[in-house]
Design a protein around this motif. Structure first.
Motif, PDB file in Angstrom:
ATOM      1  N   LEU A  40      53.268 -24.487 -45.976  1.00 27.13           N
ATOM      2  CA  LEU A  40      52.156 -23.904 -45.241  1.00 27.13           C
ATOM      3  C   LEU A  40      52.223 -24.242 -43.752  1.00 27.13           C
ATOM      4  O   LEU A  40      52.006 -23.381 -42.889  1.00 27.13           O
ATOM      5  CB  LEU A  40      50.828 -24.382 -45.828  1.00 27.13           C
ATOM      6  N   ALA A  41      52.556 -25.480 -43.436  1.00 27.51           N
ATOM      7  CA  ALA A  41      52.687 -25.880 -42.028  1.00 27.51           C
ATOM      8  C   ALA A  41      53.837 -25.134 -41.366  1.00 27.51           C
ATOM      9  O   ALA A  41      53.716 -24.681 -40.218  1.00 27.51           O
ATOM     10  CB  ALA A  41      52.922 -27.386 -41.939  1.00 27.51           C
ATOM     11  N   GLY A  42      54.946 -24.980 -42.078  1.00 26.08           N
ATOM     12  CA  GLY A  42      56.078 -24.240 -41.527  1.00 26.08           C
ATOM     13  C   GLY A  42      55.738 -22.793 -41.270  1.00 26.08           C
ATOM     14  O   GLY A  42      56.098 -22.228 -40.227  1.00 26.08           O
ATOM     15  N   LEU A  43      55.025 -22.159 -42.195  1.00 23.92           N
ATOM     16  CA  LEU A  43      54.630 -20.760 -42.003  1.00 23.92           C
ATOM     17  C   LEU A  43      53.658 -20.613 -40.842  1.00 23.92           C
ATOM     18  O   LEU A  43      53.719 -19.635 -40.088  1.00 23.92           O
ATOM     19  CB  LEU A  43      54.025 -20.211 -43.295  1.00 23.92           C
ATOM     20  N   ALA A  44      52.759 -21.578 -40.684  1.00 26.50           N
ATOM     21  CA  ALA A  44      51.817 -21.533 -39.562  1.00 26.50           C
ATOM     22  C   ALA A  44      52.554 -21.663 -38.230  1.00 26.50           C
ATOM     23  O   ALA A  44      52.267 -20.936 -37.275  1.00 26.50           O
ATOM     24  CB  ALA A  44      50.778 -22.630 -39.717  1.00 26.50           C
ATOM     25  N   ILE A  45      53.498 -22.576 -38.161  1.00 31.24           N
ATOM     26  CA  ILE A  45      54.282 -22.753 -36.929  1.00 31.24           C
ATOM     27  C   ILE A  45      55.074 -21.491 -36.621  1.00 31.24           C
ATOM     28  O   ILE A  45      55.136 -21.043 -35.473  1.00 31.24           O
ATOM     29  CB  ILE A  45      55.205 -23.980 -37.052  1.00 31.24           C
ATOM     30  N   GLN A  46      55.667 -20.879 -37.648  1.00 32.03           N
ATOM     31  CA  GLN A  46      56.423 -19.644 -37.444  1.00 32.03           C
ATOM     32  C   GLN A  46      55.518 -18.530 -36.937  1.00 32.03           C
ATOM     33  O   GLN A  46      55.893 -17.788 -36.021  1.00 32.03           O
ATOM     34  CB  GLN A  46      57.084 -19.204 -38.747  1.00 32.03           C
ATOM     35  N   ALA A  47      54.336 -18.407 -37.519  1.00 34.32           N
ATOM     36  CA  ALA A  47      53.415 -17.352 -37.103  1.00 34.32           C
ATOM     37  C   ALA A  47      52.994 -17.529 -35.649  1.00 34.32           C
ATOM     38  O   ALA A  47      52.996 -16.564 -34.869  1.00 34.32           O
ATOM     39  CB  ALA A  47      52.190 -17.343 -38.016  1.00 34.32           C
ATOM     40  N   ILE A  48      52.660 -18.743 -35.274  1.00 31.93           N
ATOM     41  CA  ILE A  48      52.237 -18.997 -33.894  1.00 31.93           C
ATOM     42  C   ILE A  48      53.377 -18.727 -32.922  1.00 31.93           C
ATOM     43  O   ILE A  48      53.188 -18.092 -31.879  1.00 31.93           O
ATOM     44  CB  ILE A  48      51.708 -20.439 -33.755  1.00 31.93           C
ATOM     45  N   ALA A  49      54.581 -19.188 -33.258  1.00 33.73           N
ATOM     46  CA  ALA A  49      55.730 -18.973 -32.379  1.00 33.73           C
ATOM     47  C   ALA A  49      56.037 -17.489 -32.227  1.00 33.73           C
ATOM     48  O   ALA A  49      56.312 -17.010 -31.120  1.00 33.73           O
ATOM     49  CB  ALA A  49      56.957 -19.720 -32.908  1.00 33.73           C
ATOM     50  N   MET A  50      55.973 -16.742 -33.319  1.00 30.26           N
ATOM     51  CA  MET A  50      56.275 -15.310 -33.237  1.00 30.26           C
ATOM     52  C   MET A  50      55.214 -14.555 -32.446  1.00 30.26           C
ATOM     53  O   MET A  50      55.541 -13.655 -31.669  1.00 30.26           O
ATOM     54  CB  MET A  50      56.411 -14.713 -34.643  1.00 30.26           C
ATOM     55  N   ILE A  51      53.953 -14.908 -32.634  1.00 26.74           N
ATOM     56  CA  ILE A  51      52.882 -14.258 -31.865  1.00 26.74           C
ATOM     57  C   ILE A  51      53.069 -14.527 -30.382  1.00 26.74           C
ATOM     58  O   ILE A  51      52.932 -13.621 -29.546  1.00 26.74           O
ATOM     59  CB  ILE A  51      51.500 -14.738 -32.361  1.00 26.74           C
ATOM     60  N   MET A  52      53.412 -15.760 -30.034  1.00 30.68           N
ATOM     61  CA  MET A  52      53.622 -16.091 -28.619  1.00 30.68           C
ATOM     62  C   MET A  52      54.852 -15.379 -28.062  1.00 30.68           C
ATOM     63  O   MET A  52      54.847 -14.946 -26.902  1.00 30.68           O
ATOM     64  CB  MET A  52      53.731 -17.598 -28.443  1.00 30.68           C
TER      65      MET A  52
END
Length: 64
Positions: A40-52
């Protein structure tokens, strides 16, 4: 003016998220408690990085 991290730094965040998802998946396969939190933490980090990344790219398109 807003300062965003460089593409290289965002890509490193994306890779860190991928690593956390892989570790979470491997731990989940071994039935380790709390393995889902890694994923879950990895998916959250990926989502934030991709949005940015997308926001930074779209912001650069408007300057032309």
């Amino acid at each position: 003016m807003e300062k965003f991290p460089s593409y290289q730094r965002l890509f490193l965040f994306l890779l860190a998220g991928i690593a956390l998802v892989v570790v979470g998946g491997l731990l989940k396969r071994q039935n380790v408690g709390g393995a889902g939190l890694f994923a879950l933490a990895g998916l959250a980090i990926q989502a934030i990085a991709m949005i940015m990344m997308v926001y930074r790219y779209a912001k650069g398109l408007g300057k032309s």
